[in-house]
Design an enzyme around this catalytic site. Structure first.
Site, mmCIF file in Angstrom:
data_model
loop_
_atom_site.group_PDB
_atom_site.id
_atom_site.type_symbol
_atom_site.label_atom_id
_atom_site.label_comp_id
_atom_site.label_asym_id
_atom_site.label_seq_id
_atom_site.Cartn_x
_atom_site.Cartn_y
_atom_site.Cartn_z
ATOM 1 N N HIS A 72 0.846 -1.188 0.000
ATOM 2 C CA HIS A 72 0.000 0.000 0.000
ATOM 3 C C HIS A 72 0.887 1.246 0.000
ATOM 4 C CE1 HIS A 72 -4.068 -1.730 1.585
ATOM 5 N NE2 HIS A 72 -3.563 -2.433 0.586
ATOM 6 N N TYR A 201 -9.262 5.311 7.721
ATOM 7 C CA TYR A 201 -9.414 5.731 9.110
ATOM 8 C C TYR A 201 -10.481 6.822 9.127
ATOM 9 C CZ TYR A 201 -5.028 3.351 10.288
ATOM 10 O OH TYR A 201 -4.046 2.405 10.499
ATOM 11 N N PRO A 293 -4.002 0.739 18.857
ATOM 12 C CA PRO A 293 -3.757 0.270 17.485
ATOM 13 C C PRO A 293 -3.985 1.320 16.403
ATOM 14 C CG PRO A 293 -5.830 -0.598 18.319
ATOM 15 C CD PRO A 293 -5.170 0.100 19.471
ATOM 16 N N LYS A 297 1.217 0.419 15.100
ATOM 17 C CA LYS A 297 2.601 0.374 15.548
ATOM 18 C C LYS A 297 2.955 -0.808 16.444
ATOM 19 C CE LYS A 297 3.832 3.788 13.245
ATOM 20 N NZ LYS A 297 4.313 3.318 11.959
ATOM 21 N N TYR A 384 3.750 6.908 9.778
ATOM 22 C CA TYR A 384 2.944 5.726 9.453
ATOM 23 C C TYR A 384 3.794 4.647 8.782
ATOM 24 C CZ TYR A 384 -1.275 3.093 8.308
ATOM 25 O OH TYR A 384 -2.240 2.125 8.244
#
Length: 394
Positions: A72, A201, A293, A297, A384
């Site tokens: 991704h 998200y 979460p 990480k 990220y």
């Protein structure tokens, strides 16, 4: 029995450390309280940083991941009914993430260990490290009704938040830092195609939501819920209905739903212990730290602990420099606290905090700035995809 490194716990961190050590010619034994099938049954993370991807390849356990994993190069944040894509590759200077389930990478590491003939004791009971503050540590355990003593040079505690390793350290020798959040995540696993090509998200007045995935045919979804909620209160129909309300209309209208194959509620917490070592005992992964979460990480931090400990163990053992291991906590914690901050920040940014109208407006203002700013998107992207590892293997 005798070995160089006794590893307590056969989750991903224990297996990865064991495989890297074995490939480097360093003898190790893994002790696991549960069965192999139980370890594989745990449904966990699925977003891997590039650093962890590289470690799995180095450990000889990356072939199936490279074949089946999904690269991704972006991630979506849903806000005000719209998707805002963050170009991870562009904003981070060329990095991406790999979507590959923890269950699958654990299976790959187990298979690699079997191929190496390195020793693993599943269903090892009463595991207890001893004399870890000396130069002659050992671990006792029971297996198939027989008592064993495993003499070793070092002990790696990879046995999670509730394991015995951290409890072995005297309370006056460590400091715990913790933040418990007043909400949880209701998660559903389903054999349905993902809602979008990349993760979503979602920040919504009804609460946070996450559309994640494990493969092109298996999806993982989460919604923010009360800690008082019970799994049995949430039928599949109720879950899908609530999830769709928190997503942009075009995503909700095209989402494929189906029966859940796993459903659970997880509380959220931030937790760190300092230092992460005591004598010749070293804490790795969840034994030393927990992150909510939201930032993806947890598993990746365990991998960075493994990388740091592996490099320092190699120097201590192969270059006869045990003093190198004194750096473990310092090196590991520098990266951990940055990831803790990112996960805490993302959690506070995206969840319904039951705040005042003013504070809710501040959340919206911060999201607007981040999503409309190159600097804001870069900040998210760099964290990220994962910060670089400090130590490099010689």
């Amino acid at each position: 029995m005798k070995t160089t490194v006794a590893i307590i716990g056969s989750g991903p961190s224990g297996l990865l450390l064991g495989q890297l050590l074995t490939k480097a010619g360093i003898d190790n034994v893994i002790l696991e309280a549960k069965t192999r099938d139980y370890v594989l049954s745990r449904i966990r993370a699925g977003v891997l940083e590039q650093g962890m991807v590289d470690l799995l390849r180095k450990a000889g356990a990356g072939a199936r991941m490279d074949k089946e994993g999904l690269v991704h190069e972006g991630v979506n944040i849903s806000w005000n009914g719209q998707l805002h894509r963050i170009d991870l590759k562009k904003m981070s200077g060329g990095s991406s993430v790999m979507v590959y389930g923890q269950t699958e990478l654990t299976r790959d590491l187990m298979d690699a260990r079997l191929d190496s003939s390195a020793q693993t004791f599943y269903e090892a009971q009463n595991v207890q490290p001893h004399q870890v503050d000396s130069d002659q540590p050992y671990v006792t355990f029971t297996h198939n009704g027989e008592d064993y003593r495993l003499d070793c040079d070092y002990v790696a505690g990879c046995d999670g938040f509730h394991g015995v390793s951290r409890k072995t350290i005297p309370e006056d020798k460590i400091t715990e830092f913790e933040r418990v959040y007043p909400f949880g995540w209701l998660g559903v696993l389903s054999d349905t195609p993902p809602a979008a090509e990349e993760l979503i998200y979602a920040h919504h007045p009804r609460g946070f939501a996450l559309c994640s995935q494990r493969s092109l045919t298996r999806s993982r979804y989460y919604i923010q819920c009360s800690l008082d909620d019970k799994v049995e209160d949430w039928s599949d129909e109720r879950f899908w209905e609530e999830l769709k309300k928190r997503l942009p209309e075009d995503v909700a209208n095209t989402m494929v739903t189906g029966p859940s194959i796993e459903k659970s509620i997880a509380p959220l917490r931030s937790f760190v212990v300092e230092p992460m070592q005591y004598g010749r005992l070293f804490l790795v992964g969840d034994a030393a730290h927990i992150v909510p979460p939201t930032g993806a990480k947890g598993l990746n931090l365990a991998a960075s602990d493994v990388q740091a400990l592996y490099c320092l163990l190699k120097e201590a053992i192969q270059q006869n420099n045990p003093a190198a291991l004194e750096r473990y906590s310092e090196v590991a914690l520098r990266r951990i606290w940055k990831a803790e901050q990112f996960s805490w920040w993302m959690t506070n940014l995206l969840h319904d905090l039951s705040a005042s109208p003013f504070e809710a407006k501040m959340q919206d203002a911060q999201l607007a700035h981040l999503l409309e700013s190159v600097a804001g998107q870069t900040l998210i992207a760099e964290q990220y995809v994962g910060l670089p590892y400090e130590l490099k293997e010689d």
